[in-house]
Design a protein around this motif. Structure first.
Motif, short mmCIF file in Angstrom:
data_model
loop_
_atom_site.label_atom_id
_atom_site.label_comp_id
_atom_site.label_asym_id
_atom_site.label_seq_id
_atom_site.Cartn_x
_atom_site.Cartn_y
_atom_site.Cartn_z
N ALA A 4 15.35 -15.84 -3.24
CA ALA A 4 14.21 -16.42 -2.52
C ALA A 4 13.05 -16.74 -3.46
O ALA A 4 12.24 -17.62 -3.18
CB ALA A 4 13.75 -15.46 -1.43
N GLU A 5 13.03 -16.08 -4.63
CA GLU A 5 11.97 -16.38 -5.61
C GLU A 5 12.15 -17.79 -6.19
O GLU A 5 11.23 -18.38 -6.70
CB GLU A 5 12.02 -15.37 -6.77
N ARG A 6 13.38 -18.29 -6.15
CA ARG A 6 13.66 -19.57 -6.82
C ARG A 6 14.09 -20.68 -5.87
O ARG A 6 13.89 -21.85 -6.16
CB ARG A 6 14.79 -19.39 -7.85
N GLU A 7 14.74 -20.31 -4.75
CA GLU A 7 15.33 -21.33 -3.88
C GLU A 7 15.04 -21.00 -2.43
O GLU A 7 15.01 -19.82 -2.06
CB GLU A 7 16.85 -21.35 -4.04
N ASP A 8 14.88 -22.03 -1.61
CA ASP A 8 14.65 -21.83 -0.19
C ASP A 8 16.03 -21.78 0.49
O ASP A 8 16.65 -22.81 0.72
CB ASP A 8 13.81 -23.01 0.34
N ILE A 9 16.49 -20.58 0.79
CA ILE A 9 17.82 -20.44 1.37
C ILE A 9 17.80 -19.31 2.40
O ILE A 9 17.15 -18.28 2.18
CB ILE A 9 18.88 -20.20 0.26
N ALA A 10 18.50 -19.52 3.54
CA ALA A 10 18.49 -18.50 4.60
C ALA A 10 19.46 -17.37 4.25
O ALA A 10 20.47 -17.59 3.58
CB ALA A 10 18.91 -19.14 5.91
N GLU A 11 19.13 -16.16 4.74
CA GLU A 11 19.99 -15.00 4.43
C GLU A 11 21.41 -15.19 4.98
O GLU A 11 22.39 -14.80 4.35
CB GLU A 11 19.35 -13.72 5.01
N GLU A 12 21.51 -15.86 6.17
CA GLU A 12 22.86 -16.09 6.74
C GLU A 12 23.67 -17.00 5.82
O GLU A 12 24.89 -16.84 5.71
CB GLU A 12 22.80 -16.74 8.13
#
Ligand code: DC
Length: 218
Positions: free
Chosen positions: A160-168
């Motif tokens: 999350a520090e580098r990329e916008d991605i959902a946990e799922e």
């Protein structure tokens, strides 16, 4: 012969953080074996190659020129003079690296490079086939595990520090990689008969490090 502490386990089980810390404590060199598979994937994607085609990758794998050096207690590399760094950690590489790692030509190259690293010093090395195929004679062997949900949670925090991605999405990606890594024909991820399993699901990092450090004598 230099000593080897070998750690295997599925994606995001904490292997690399644990191995890096153990290496620092023991004065050994840390080796992240997955980075080599990621490096080959990085180079193939940079050259717009079809990584789903085994014959395409077979044709170029020998020309991937790793230049190894040690930095901050770890074995690092340049490819074609460039240090790929965090570019190895993108989701694009995550989704392709397990595919490339099924190809025997790629595995042969990486296994041979990893075995050569023992000449550099005592090693703490982590991956998927280190205890079973690369260094079956390692002095200590561990298999780090955690539930898929816990691994997704940890990897999501890190990404999350580098990329916008959902946990799922991270859970989905990890589950797919587990499937490929454990079912491939050549050296699949499995627990070596003489490895100790460490389930880290309900342990924090310091507990895992303390536990393993207490099991080894260096
Ligand atoms: O540990 P990692 O996520 O950086 O590994 C990336 C991929 O590389 C993993 O999905 C499978 C492959 N790999 C492997 O096949 N054998 C290893 N020793 C290390 C990694």
């Amino acid at each position: 012969m230099n000593a080897v502490i070998a750690i295997d386990g599925p994606s995001a089980s904490g292997k690399s953080t644990v191995a890096r810390r153990l290496a620092a404590g023991a004065g050994y060199l840390f080796v992240d074996s997955g980075a080599l598979y990621r490096g080959i994937t990085w180079k193939a994607l940079k050259n717009d190659m079809d990584v789903n085609s085994e014959s395409v990758i077979d044709g170029v794998v020998d020309s991937v020129d790793f230049d190894f050096f040690t930095k901050d207690g770890a074995v690092c590399f340049r490819i074609d003079g460039v240090e790929p760094g965090l570019e190895l950690r993108t989701e694009k590489i995550n989704t392709k690296v397990s595919i490339i790692a099924t190809y025997p030509s790629v595995r042969e190259k990486v296994v041979s490079l990893l075995r050569g690293m023992r000449e550099l010093g005592n090693l703490v090395i982590e991956g998927r086939d280190i205890t079973t195929a690369v260094f079956p004679d390692a002095r200590y062997k561990f298999y780090l595990d955690a539930s898929p949900e816990e691994r997704a949670r940890r990897r999501h925090v890190e990404m999350a520090e580098r990329e916008d991605i959902a946990e799922e999405a991270v859970l989905d990606s990890i589950t797919k990689r587990d499937e490929i890594d454990t079912t491939r024909e050549r050296d699949p991820l499995r627990v070596a008969e003489d490895a100790e399993i460490v389930d880290t699901t309900s342990m924090d990092l310091e507990e895992v490090i303390d536990y393993i450090a207490g099991r080894i004598e260096v």
